[in-house]
Design a protein around this motif. Structure first.
Motif, PDB file in Angstrom:
ATOM      1  N   SER A 104      56.210  49.265  29.110  1.00 32.96           N
ATOM      2  CA  SER A 104      54.803  49.119  28.716  1.00 32.96           C
ATOM      3  C   SER A 104      54.031  50.404  28.970  1.00 32.96           C
ATOM      4  N   HIS A 105      54.292  51.082  30.073  1.00 34.36           N
ATOM      5  CA  HIS A 105      53.609  52.347  30.376  1.00 34.36           C
ATOM      6  C   HIS A 105      53.932  53.392  29.324  1.00 34.36           C
ATOM      7  N   GLU A 106      55.240  53.487  28.936  1.00 37.44           N
ATOM      8  CA  GLU A 106      55.632  54.478  27.935  1.00 37.44           C
ATOM      9  C   GLU A 106      55.045  54.135  26.574  1.00 37.44           C
ATOM     10  N   SER A 116      47.322  45.846  28.769  1.00 42.03           N
ATOM     11  CA  SER A 116      46.927  45.125  29.975  1.00 42.03           C
ATOM     12  C   SER A 116      47.708  45.627  31.187  1.00 42.03           C
ATOM     13  N   PRO A 117      47.050  45.890  32.300  1.00 41.27           N
ATOM     14  CA  PRO A 117      47.747  46.334  33.521  1.00 41.27           C
ATOM     15  C   PRO A 117      48.663  45.256  34.085  1.00 41.27           C
ATOM     16  N   ASN A 118      48.480  44.024  33.647  1.00 39.36           N
ATOM     17  CA  ASN A 118      49.336  42.934  34.113  1.00 39.36           C
ATOM     18  C   ASN A 118      50.613  42.772  33.267  1.00 39.36           C
ATOM     19  N   GLU A 119      50.743  43.638  32.251  1.00 38.49           N
ATOM     20  CA  GLU A 119      51.882  43.504  31.346  1.00 38.49           C
ATOM     21  C   GLU A 119      53.043  44.422  31.782  1.00 38.49           C
ATOM     22  N   ASN A 120      54.260  43.869  31.764  1.00 37.76           N
ATOM     23  CA  ASN A 120      55.466  44.659  32.042  1.00 37.76           C
ATOM     24  C   ASN A 120      56.552  44.214  31.070  1.00 37.76           C
ATOM     25  N   PHE A 121      56.405  44.647  29.801  1.00 34.17           N
ATOM     26  CA  PHE A 121      57.304  44.215  28.746  1.00 34.17           C
ATOM     27  C   PHE A 121      58.249  45.351  28.340  1.00 34.17           C
ATOM     28  N   THR A 122      59.138  44.995  27.417  1.00 33.01           N
ATOM     29  CA  THR A 122      60.079  45.974  26.865  1.00 33.01           C
ATOM     30  C   THR A 122      59.751  46.171  25.387  1.00 33.01           C
ATOM     31  N   TYR A 123      59.582  47.435  24.984  1.00 33.27           N
ATOM     32  CA  TYR A 123      59.287  47.777  23.604  1.00 33.27           C
ATOM     33  C   TYR A 123      60.500  48.489  23.009  1.00 33.27           C
ATOM     34  N   ARG A 167      61.683  46.029  31.407  1.00 35.57           N
ATOM     35  CA  ARG A 167      62.721  46.868  30.816  1.00 35.57           C
ATOM     36  C   ARG A 167      64.001  46.831  31.659  1.00 35.57           C
ATOM     37  N   GLU A 168      63.853  46.846  32.972  1.00 29.60           N
ATOM     38  CA  GLU A 168      65.028  46.830  33.859  1.00 29.60           C
ATOM     39  C   GLU A 168      65.844  45.553  33.669  1.00 29.60           C
ATOM     40  N   GLU A 169      65.148  44.412  33.606  1.00 29.99           N
ATOM     41  CA  GLU A 169      65.859  43.149  33.448  1.00 29.99           C
ATOM     42  C   GLU A 169      66.420  43.005  32.042  1.00 29.99           C
TER      43      GLU A 169
END
Length: 686
Positions: A104-106, A116-123, A167-169
């Motif tokens: 999400s940061h990238e 959203s700062p609460n998001e940690n997804f994989t793109y 992304r790690e998972e």
């Protein structure tokens, strides 16, 4: 009553020998059918390269796709016609340049829009339309099974997906093998071997569809990836495992068992049994092995290592019934050279270079083709033959015990039959292994005891030529030791031993116990003393004053014993010089005799037998020969080695041992005669 028993006991020895001979004769057709089984695979050998390793090496190149394409051509040119394809992951698809992955940061940095700062997804973004067409459904379906939402995403007209998982998972999630890679490798003429794991929840319908698809690409065999086979739950629940076996039989797919694993993969043996042991043995050339070819080496050192790799492949195929060689490789950052190196060129040289493995393997009668299973040859009469072998094995043990305690031969035989029958009821495998170990250990002990008795008789009444007697005694003793071979081969002939799925335990016992027992016989029983005198002699030995010299001798013997045991079995250690010597023998003779037999044990036995007429203490050299006699039997305890190879190895050991023994004898005579000739002159001159 006692007198009658003793008379029966004395007469029983010839009947026990008769049973031993019957057991040996019964084992011959059993051994013949084992040889037919060993030849039943068509002697096909398959070299397999790890496709993921190739992608990882390519990822460090300036043009990864072109590098992989070029190396695929090189692999085929150098005799590697099979590639191992793993179940895919997002990371592997990225290595294949099918997709790009972002966190999400990238993605925030790329799109320059707030997330959203609460998001940690994989793109992910697809590299091209073909990748999207072939992979979008696979990725969506897989992550949906993990209850992770997947939705479309695009960047600058490049389509992609958002996976609501970190992304790690997400990088750890296992999917079906890359369909694009399957199609590409098949079109280029490669045989595909799949690395199949048990990481996903077993679903019969999904697995059926997967195997049906793999069958279209010509997949014939799996290599298990991980500690458990697909469908394994635990050692009490085999329902899914059995369903997996049915699917494998439906699509005619087999397994490969990896050589020298620390622990067997859970569920493997049951799955192999359910598919009628459609299994081949696999030798693994690991990434660590490959790194040794990228070290800072001189040109001669690199050539030696390449030759060592070639010898290793040839030895695996010829000596251990290996039908699949699995090659791994890894790129290495070499700071001294300031380069990223890989071992691919050295591996190619080991395969098809000047003294490459492929030519030598083909010259030995093998063909380079997809590995085939062993077709078990097992006739119904083997049940009756095993009964005779059982009787003969127990009789051999009883005869050996009778050398120490003659009065209990019948009793030992009866107890042995009853005890082994009970062991059979408990576990047929434990019964076969225990009886084979006891009979295999008894044979060299009996052979050495009879040799010591012959030496004692000759010392008292010398007759005939000493050299001819020594050669005859070595051959007779080795022949008696070989009796153990008949029972090991006859009792342990199931295909599970050939595939090393079931291993013959107790090799260290087979090496060490004969030495201890023969030494004990020489110390206490070889003088034909009464039991009372034997006890007195033993007590006197135990009560003897111990000198520092004795302690030093005991320490040296203990160290020698540990060194001897460290060299036994499949994981025995050898020095670099010895490995070079072994390689020379292997390349020169085709089959390498055992060093401890033809260089040490047999020659010293021959020297001791030659000197026994003149020197009573020469029997100590004879005792060293027990190492060679135990080694003869142990050669056939390597049940994964073709029988013909074992026969030739023992024959070479005896032939070269006799020649070297004659050299030892000649050297002894030269030294002794020189001493007798020159010592008086020296004393006279002084």
């Amino acid at each position: 009553m006692r007198t009658r028993y003793l008379r029966w006991n004395r007469q029983s020895l010839k009947w026990l020998w008769g049973l031993v001979i019957l057991g040996m004769l019964a084992s011959i057709p059993v051994a013949f059918e084992r040889s037919q089984t060993e030849e039943g695979s068509g002697r096909k050998v398959e070299f397999v390269f790890d496709y993921r390793d190739l992608l990882e090496i390519g990822d460090l190149q300036t043009d990864p796709r072109q590098f992989v394409t070029n190396q695929l051509q090189e692999l085929k040119k150098n005799g590697v016609h099979s590639l191992a394809l793993y179940e895919s992951t997002l990371n592997e698809l990225r290595l294949s340049r099918r997709i790009e992955i972002f966190s999400s940061h990238e993605a925030t940095a790329l799109t320059q829009t707030p997330i959203s700062p609460n998001e940690n997804f994989t793109y992910i973004l697809f590299a091209e339309k073909e990748s999207q067409d072939m992979l979008e459904m696979l990725i969506t379906r897989t992550f949906a099974s993990y209850n992770a939402k997947v939705r479309p995403w695009s960047l600058k007209n490049q389509n992609g997906l958002i996976i609501e998982m970190s992304r790690e998972e997400a990088g750890l999630v296992t999917m079906d093998p890359d369909p694009i890679a399957l199609k590409m490798l098949k079109e280029q003429g490669f045989q595909i071997v799949v690395r199949m794991s048990n990481r996903r929840t077993f679903d019969v319908q999904r697995m059926d569809m997967l195997l049906a698809n793999l069958a279209k690409f010509g997949v014939q065999r799996f290599i298990i990836d991980g500690e458990t086979v697909p469908g394994y739950v635990n050692d009490e629940n085999f329902e899914k495992l059995d369903l997996m076996a049915e699917l494998m039989k439906k699509y005619e797919m087999g397994l490969a068992t990896i050589e020298l694993q620390k622990a067997p993969q859970k569920g493997f043996n049951r799955l192999a049994k359910m598919i009628q042991h459609d299994v081949v043995r696999l030798h693994s050339f690991t990434e660590s092995d490959g790194e040794k070819l990228t070290a800072n080496l001189t040109e001669p050192e690199l050539e030696d290592r390449i030759q060592g790799v070639s010898d290793r492949f040839v030895l695996a195929v010829k000596d251990r019934n290996i039908r699949m060689v699995f090659i791994n490789a890894r790129a290495v950052r070499n700071l001294d050279k300031g380069k990223i190196l890989n071992p691919l060129d050295s591996i190619y040289e080991s395969l098809s270079g000047k003294d490459g493995a492929l030519k030598r393997i083909e010259a030995a009668g093998y063909v380079l083709a997809p590995a085939g299973k062993f077709y078990l040859v097992h006739s119904d009469w083997q049940t009756a033959a095993k009964l005779l072998i059982w009787l003969g094995a127990v009789a051999l043990i009883a005869i050996t015990v009778a050398c120490f305690f003659p009065e209990i031969a019948i009793l030992v035989f009866l107890i042995g039959m009853g005890g082994s029958a009970g062991l059979f009821v408990l576990s047929s495998s434990l019964f076969a292994q225990g009886l084979a170990l006891a009979a295999g250990t008894s044979a060299p002990i009996l052979a050495m005891i009879l040799a010591i008795r012959s030496i004692r008789k000759r010392y008292k009444a010398p007759t005939g030529a000493s050299l001819l007697y020594a050669i005859w005694l070595l051959l007779r003793t080795s022949g008696i030791s070989l009796i153990g071979m008949f029972f090991i081969v006859g009792l342990l002939n199931p295909i599970t031993y050939m595939l090393l799925m079931e291993q013959f335990r107790g090799v260290s016992v087979l090496h060490l116990l004969p030495i201890i027992i023969v030494a004990l016989y020489w110390l206490l029983f070889s003088d034909n003393l009464s039991y009372k005198d034997t006890i007195v002699k033993a007590r006197k030995l135990l009560e003897s004053n111990i000198s520092v010299l004795w302690l030093i001798g005991a320490a040296l013997l203990t160290a020698a014993g540990f060194y001897y045991l460290s060299r036994t079995g499949n994981e025995g250690q050898a020095s670099t010089m010895e490995k070079l010597f072994r390689s020379f023998l292997e390349n020169t003779l085709g089959v390498r005799p055992r060093t401890k037999e033809f260089l040490i044990a047999h020659p010293l036995f021959l020297l001791g037998a030659y000197l026994c007429v003149k020197y009573r203490s020469a029997v100590l050299l004879i005792l060293v020969g027990i190492i060679g006699q135990a080694s003869i039997v142990d050669t056939f305890a390597h049940l994964h080695t073709p029988l013909l190879i074992s026969y030739i190895r023992v024959l070479y050991g005896l032939c070269f041992g006799i020649v070297i023994g004659i050299v030892y004898i000649a050297a002894w005579e030269i030294v002794v005669r020189s001493w007798r000739r020159w010592t008086p002159l020296l004393l006279k001159g002084s």
